[in-house]
Design an enzyme around this catalytic site. Structure first.
Site, PDB file in Angstrom:
ATOM      1  N   HIS A  18       0.807  -1.210   0.000  1.00  0.00           N
ATOM      2  CA  HIS A  18       0.000   0.000   0.000  1.00  0.00           C
ATOM      3  C   HIS A  18       0.848   1.271   0.000  1.00  0.00           C
ATOM      4  O   HIS A  18       0.445   2.286  -0.591  1.00  0.00           O
ATOM      5  CB  HIS A  18      -0.973  -0.034   1.168  1.00  0.00           C
ATOM      6  CG  HIS A  18      -1.979  -1.129   1.041  1.00  0.00           C
ATOM      7  ND1 HIS A  18      -2.525  -1.793   2.119  1.00  0.00           N
ATOM      8  CD2 HIS A  18      -2.528  -1.713  -0.066  1.00  0.00           C
ATOM      9  CE1 HIS A  18      -3.373  -2.711   1.684  1.00  0.00           C
ATOM     10  NE2 HIS A  18      -3.384  -2.679   0.375  1.00  0.00           N
ATOM     11  N   HIS A  41      -7.582  -8.605  -7.932  1.00  0.00           N
ATOM     12  CA  HIS A  41      -7.926  -9.489  -6.811  1.00  0.00           C
ATOM     13  C   HIS A  41      -8.224  -8.598  -5.609  1.00  0.00           C
ATOM     14  O   HIS A  41      -7.443  -8.476  -4.675  1.00  0.00           O
ATOM     15  CB  HIS A  41      -6.784 -10.458  -6.506  1.00  0.00           C
ATOM     16  CG  HIS A  41      -6.458 -11.387  -7.640  1.00  0.00           C
ATOM     17  ND1 HIS A  41      -5.793 -10.983  -8.776  1.00  0.00           N
ATOM     18  CD2 HIS A  41      -6.735 -12.704  -7.825  1.00  0.00           C
ATOM     19  CE1 HIS A  41      -5.649 -12.013  -9.601  1.00  0.00           C
ATOM     20  NE2 HIS A  41      -6.214 -13.067  -9.047  1.00  0.00           N
ATOM     21  N   SER A 104      -6.641  -2.297  -0.889  1.00  0.00           N
ATOM     22  CA  SER A 104      -6.288  -1.521  -2.073  1.00  0.00           C
ATOM     23  C   SER A 104      -7.501  -0.902  -2.775  1.00  0.00           C
ATOM     24  O   SER A 104      -7.397   0.231  -3.274  1.00  0.00           O
ATOM     25  CB  SER A 104      -5.477  -2.380  -3.047  1.00  0.00           C
ATOM     26  OG  SER A 104      -6.117  -3.616  -3.299  1.00  0.00           O
ATOM     27  N   GLU A 122     -13.282  -9.373  -8.040  1.00  0.00           N
ATOM     28  CA  GLU A 122     -13.184 -10.288  -6.904  1.00  0.00           C
ATOM     29  C   GLU A 122     -13.960 -11.550  -7.228  1.00  0.00           C
ATOM     30  O   GLU A 122     -15.140 -11.488  -7.584  1.00  0.00           O
ATOM     31  CB  GLU A 122     -13.707  -9.640  -5.627  1.00  0.00           C
ATOM     32  CG  GLU A 122     -13.775 -10.553  -4.426  1.00  0.00           C
ATOM     33  CD  GLU A 122     -12.445 -11.243  -4.124  1.00  0.00           C
ATOM     34  OE1 GLU A 122     -12.465 -12.482  -3.915  1.00  0.00           O
ATOM     35  OE2 GLU A 122     -11.393 -10.560  -4.121  1.00  0.00           O
ATOM     36  N   GLY A 148      -9.760 -12.572 -11.689  1.00  0.00           N
ATOM     37  CA  GLY A 148      -8.888 -11.441 -11.964  1.00  0.00           C
ATOM     38  C   GLY A 148      -7.905 -11.684 -13.087  1.00  0.00           C
ATOM     39  O   GLY A 148      -7.573 -10.763 -13.846  1.00  0.00           O
ATOM     40  N   ASP A 168      -2.711  -8.950  -7.333  1.00  0.00           N
ATOM     41  CA  ASP A 168      -2.359  -9.453  -5.999  1.00  0.00           C
ATOM     42  C   ASP A 168      -3.143 -10.736  -5.714  1.00  0.00           C
ATOM     43  O   ASP A 168      -4.069 -10.743  -4.902  1.00  0.00           O
ATOM     44  CB  ASP A 168      -2.675  -8.374  -4.954  1.00  0.00           C
ATOM     45  CG  ASP A 168      -2.416  -8.834  -3.536  1.00  0.00           C
ATOM     46  OD1 ASP A 168      -1.668  -9.812  -3.348  1.00  0.00           O
ATOM     47  OD2 ASP A 168      -2.992  -8.233  -2.611  1.00  0.00           O
TER      48      ASP A 168
END
Length: 285
Positions: A18, A41, A104, A122, A148, A168
């Site tokens: 982050h 993701h 995020s 997601e 994703g 991610d």
């Protein structure tokens, strides 16, 4: 789809991811032209650090907790701490008042300008619904219940064409790095001007080095790696650190991130052999 990030929110990997993400977003916003952001993701967007999941592992205590314990965090990680305070208005120096941790999607939405767009993906059905509730209605944001990796092919190139894809995955499958590599290369082929930020765990350093070197070779464009390990990365059975592979990174991002990385190293490394580095894998043409 067994992975649930609520158990790990605010851990060392989140902090690194982050901090870097916010600096990438800031660099994109140096120009007034619109950007499109893709989070492949996404998770649920916001995490309750008082929840049973977060308390069970307590990973945030060694991540964001250790960072905020140092008053210098407000100066060195100004954008990151400001984002935390926006979600936690009672946040005080030292970390008191930290109750919720932003994922995020929340950070990206918080940074959107009127002309920007954000796409969140997601796959977990319950998490996708929670994400929609946490993010709320916003005409600039689209939430997709979908894979994703597939999104990197189906949704690219985006409109507008300038922007960033954050990737991610959970790294649950044995072939996750293989699938990831194929998806990233496919996405880069469709969106060669896009920036790609790929978070990855570090267990055994040699294995990770071989993977990222090969991916960078195939990408054939400027690529750097930003890494933080809390101990020597020699045990493949435990998480020893994490990194972000940045493809088409912003100009001079290394100089921006280096003092932040030095600070995180001082706060988060727990055992001998840990460290932090920014590694150039492919130089700019």
């Amino acid at each position: 789809m067994n992975y649930r990030h609520a158990f790990h929110a605010g851990n060392v990997g989140d902090v690194l991811k982050h901090v870097v993400l916010l600096e990438l977003l800031h660099a994109l916003h140096r120009k007034p032209s619109p950007v499109h952001l893709l989070d492949t993701h996404a998770g649920i967007g916001v995490y309750d650090l008082a929840s049973d999941e977060a308390q069970r592992g307590g990973e945030y205590r060694f991540g964001i907790g250790a960072v905020l314990a140092d008053p210098a965090a407000q100066r060195v990680l100004a954008r990151y701490v400001a984002a935390l305070r926006a979600l936690n208005p009672d946040l005080a120096p030292g970390g008191a008042g930290l109750r919720r941790y932003p994922g995020s999607p929340w950070l990206l939405k918080q940074g959107l300008r009127e002309q920007d767009r954000l796409t969140l993906c997601e796959l977990h059905p319950q998490d996708a619904e929670t994400l929609k509730a946490n993010i709320g209605r916003d005409p600039r944001v689209a939430v997709h219940h979908r894979d994703g990796f597939a999104a990197l092919k189906a949704l690219l190139p985006p409109t507008p064409r300038r922007g960033l894809a954050l990737i991610d995955p959970a790294y649950e499958a044995k072939d996750e790095f293989v699938v990831l590599t194929k998806a990233v290369l496919a996405g880069l082929q469709r969106w060669p001007v896009g920036q790609f930020a790929i978070w990855y765990p570090i267990k055994e350093q040699k294995t990770v080095d071989a993977w990222k070197t090969e991916l960078a070779r195939q990408a054939q464009t400027e690529t750097i790696a930003v890494e933080l390990t809390i101990r020597a990365a020699k045990n493949a059975r435990q998480m020893n650190g994490s990194g972000l592979l940045l493809i088409n990174p912003p100009w001079q991002i290394e100089q921006t991130l280096q003092p932040m990385l030095d600070f995180l190293k001082g706060r988060l490394v727990r055992e001998p052999g840990g460290g932090a580095r920014i590694q150039t894998l492919v130089k700019a043409a």
